[in-house]
Design a protein around this motif. Structure first.
Motif, PDB file in Angstrom:
ATOM      1  N   SER A 196      42.922  29.389  15.134  1.00 17.15           N
ATOM      2  CA  SER A 196      41.863  30.256  14.633  1.00 17.15           C
ATOM      3  C   SER A 196      41.379  31.237  15.714  1.00 17.15           C
ATOM      4  O   SER A 196      41.086  32.399  15.430  1.00 17.15           O
ATOM      5  N   LEU A 197      41.303  30.773  16.960  1.00 16.27           N
ATOM      6  CA  LEU A 197      40.931  31.663  18.070  1.00 16.27           C
ATOM      7  C   LEU A 197      41.947  32.794  18.196  1.00 16.27           C
ATOM      8  O   LEU A 197      41.593  33.966  18.302  1.00 16.27           O
ATOM      9  N   VAL A 198      43.226  32.432  18.181  1.00 16.38           N
ATOM     10  CA  VAL A 198      44.307  33.423  18.304  1.00 16.38           C
ATOM     11  C   VAL A 198      44.271  34.391  17.123  1.00 16.38           C
ATOM     12  O   VAL A 198      44.373  35.615  17.292  1.00 16.38           O
ATOM     13  N   HIS A 199      44.094  33.842  15.934  1.00 14.77           N
ATOM     14  CA  HIS A 199      44.050  34.653  14.718  1.00 14.77           C
ATOM     15  C   HIS A 199      42.911  35.676  14.781  1.00 14.77           C
ATOM     16  O   HIS A 199      43.091  36.849  14.420  1.00 14.77           O
ATOM     17  N   SER A 200      41.750  35.242  15.260  1.00 15.29           N
ATOM     18  CA  SER A 200      40.593  36.138  15.338  1.00 15.29           C
ATOM     19  C   SER A 200      40.833  37.273  16.331  1.00 15.29           C
ATOM     20  O   SER A 200      40.426  38.411  16.083  1.00 15.29           O
ATOM     21  N   ALA A 201      41.489  36.973  17.459  1.00 20.46           N
ATOM     22  CA  ALA A 201      41.810  38.032  18.442  1.00 20.46           C
ATOM     23  C   ALA A 201      42.825  39.009  17.837  1.00 20.46           C
ATOM     24  O   ALA A 201      42.722  40.218  18.037  1.00 20.46           O
ATOM     25  N   ASN A 202      43.767  38.487  17.087  1.00 23.34           N
ATOM     26  CA  ASN A 202      44.761  39.355  16.437  1.00 23.34           C
ATOM     27  C   ASN A 202      44.133  40.219  15.358  1.00 23.34           C
ATOM     28  O   ASN A 202      44.532  41.365  15.155  1.00 23.34           O
ATOM     29  N   ARG A 203      43.151  39.678  14.665  1.00 21.66           N
ATOM     30  CA  ARG A 203      42.481  40.462  13.614  1.00 21.66           C
ATOM     31  C   ARG A 203      41.743  41.654  14.183  1.00 21.66           C
ATOM     32  O   ARG A 203      41.495  42.637  13.518  1.00 21.66           O
ATOM     33  N   LYS A 204      41.375  41.542  15.478  1.00 21.83           N
ATOM     34  CA  LYS A 204      40.707  42.677  16.135  1.00 21.83           C
ATOM     35  C   LYS A 204      41.709  43.612  16.798  1.00 21.83           C
ATOM     36  O   LYS A 204      41.328  44.436  17.618  1.00 21.83           O
ATOM     37  N   GLY A 205      42.968  43.419  16.509  1.00 20.29           N
ATOM     38  CA  GLY A 205      43.982  44.332  17.036  1.00 20.29           C
ATOM     39  C   GLY A 205      45.040  43.656  17.890  1.00 20.29           C
ATOM     40  O   GLY A 205      46.162  44.129  17.985  1.00 20.29           O
TER      41      GLY A 205
END
Ligand code: CA
Length: 234
Positions: A213-222
């Motif tokens: 989820s941490l990785v996914h959230s960083a990816n969602r921001k670009g």
């Protein structure tokens, strides 16, 4: 322990490296630099060297001294490799390593990969970035006024493998039941502020899904950079 390393949304290769050894209580994360100059080689070599050093050590050694030796060896290995191969010249890497004992966690680091402690729903950064920005903030100056160029601000003042010798920061935490340690590369912390990280960490019990989820959230921001995360429930 849970570990994820992700290439992100923009980069072609992942120059971060992670390794966990839950049985021995070891975790290492490294973020290689140098782009074409083999940052991935640097981070992998650093992680392998640190893990090898820590695994070989017999019980009874001073954990702080073990970490000091392991990161010193990693610096030597990366520096030497960069001198021996023209295409690897100038490569370097961050490194953050944790050695967990029964009621203690020992941390050593060089660079801007971080270790955080999650305790009582509070997130505490336990490492200081070895970057220009952090150095200036440490001096109490108005960093924003001094550094307009964010690339300059993020430049490291210390890294593994750049010079023949490196100074290593270490700290020790008296752990409490329920504590969790987070190790991460700047691909996470450049995208998510501490409050956002805290929100994800406390959303449910820590698991593989939390790291994802941490990785996914960083990816969602670009996801402009590689993103690596290690979670250690002590
Ligand atoms: Ca990075």
């Amino acid at each position: 322990m849970f570990a994820v390393s992700d290439v992100g949304c923009v980069r072609e290769k992942n120059e971060d490296s992670v390794h966990i050894d839950p049985e021995r209580g070891l975790a290492v994360l490294a973020d290689g630099m140098g782009g074409h100059r083999a940052g991935d080689v640097a981070s992998r070599l650093a992680v392998e060297t640190i893990i090898n050093q820590l695994q070989q050590a017999a019980h009874g050694h001073d954990p702080q001294q073990l970490l000091q030796t392991a990161l010193t060896e990693a610096n030597r290995a990366v520096y030497q490799a960069s001198r021996e191969n023209a295409e690897q010249f100038g490569m370097g890497t961050t490194a953050v390593a944790v050695l967990v004992e029964q009621d203690r966690a020992h941390i050593a680091h060089v660079g801007d990969s971080r270790a955080y402690l999650l305790r009582d729903a509070k997130l505490l950064q336990k490492t200081e970035d070895h970057s220009y920005l952090a150095r200036i903030e440490h001096l109490g100056l108005e960093a924003q006024d001094l550094i307009q160029d964010s690339a300059m601000a993020k430049m490291l003042v210390r890294a593994i493998g750049i010079e023949a010798e490196v100074s290593i920061d270490r700290c020790e935490i008296a752990t409490e039941p329920g504590d969790c340690l987070l190790l991460c590369s700047d691909g996470l912390t450049d995208m998510l502020c501490d409050d956002e990280i805290l929100e994800i960490l406390t959303a449910s019990d820590i698991s593989d899904a939390t790291a994802a989820s941490l990785v996914h959230s960083a990816n969602r921001k670009g996801g402009p950079d590689n993103i690596s995360v290690i979670l250690i429930c002590v």
